[in-house]
Write a protein that holds these residues in place. Sequence first.
Motif, PDB file in Angstrom:
ATOM      1  N   PHE A  28       0.863  -1.086   0.000  1.00  0.00           N
ATOM      2  CA  PHE A  28       0.215  -0.042  -0.095  1.00  0.00           C
ATOM      3  C   PHE A  28       0.870   1.019  -0.076  1.00  0.00           C
ATOM      4  N   ALA A  32       1.725   4.084  -2.933  1.00  0.00           N
ATOM      5  CA  ALA A  32       1.340   5.427  -2.474  1.00  0.00           C
ATOM      6  C   ALA A  32       2.254   6.313  -2.635  1.00  0.00           C
ATOM      7  N   PHE A 237      -6.291   4.696  -2.871  1.00  0.00           N
ATOM      8  CA  PHE A 237      -5.812   4.629  -1.467  1.00  0.00           C
ATOM      9  C   PHE A 237      -6.669   4.761  -0.414  1.00  0.00           C
TER      10      PHE A 237
END
Length: 279
Positions: A28, A32, A237
């Motif tokens: 993640f 990001a 996200f």
Amino acid sequence: MHFLFKFYQRLTWLSIDVVLGAMAGMLFFERALRVELNWQEYALLGMAVWCIYTADHLMDARKLAADRAADRHHFHLIYQKPLLAILGLVGCIGLYCAIKFFGFSKELFFGAGLGVLILGIMLVVRKLAAKQVRLKELSSAIFYVIGISWLPWYEAPEIDYTWTAFGLTILYMGLAYLNLIMLSSLDKESDTESGFSSIATIMPQEKLNPRIHQLAIGLMLAALIGLLLVNSLFRIFPSLVLFMLLVHYLSFFKSEASPEQIRMRMEVAFLIPAILLLL
């Protein structure tokens, strides 16, 4: 179905679900922050997370008699010796691989220092026990997210140090904290019987559950606002965090499942960022 439940239950007792969730969390932050990590870094994170969680469970299990231990602790109590041997082996392999991959660099010393700090805080929390028990879940959530995100942050160029990235990190910490206090609430009876301290053992349930509800709603609203405000390239996200929060909320407040099943569903929620592999 019963066999699958038992199989997954054993995986949770061995903290394999936590390891996979941590690796999904690092993915993640990798996406990001727009960096590229090597598979070795994911393997090292997995070994570090497994060692920390297994050491934590073994320390808990050593305090208990067999007839007072919950299933998870009972498992670590019965298989204490082989788990200790595996823990030592994985720790040594992880250290060797980290030195081989990173060399004696800043990454190695920072990662090792962070691991030692987390273990130290675990020991301090045990010493303080009920005096500072409210810090247990909060400090664990903060260091969990630091642990899975520091490599992406370290490798990201300064141009990607944006308010969006900081906001996502804070939001992920909120999710981790929500998860821990929900688990504390689910484990209240077993923790009380075993003599463990947690936020749920010192705060009446009629006060704790409304606070959990307020935190969950607040975090979902924050994720929704983030979804509306961030650049379209980054909307995936806050969307993923919102989905993870929804799974926690529905599992905890809208489910008739057993505490063990609810725990499993909430841990599975941390695997949701793995969908980024398909994008």
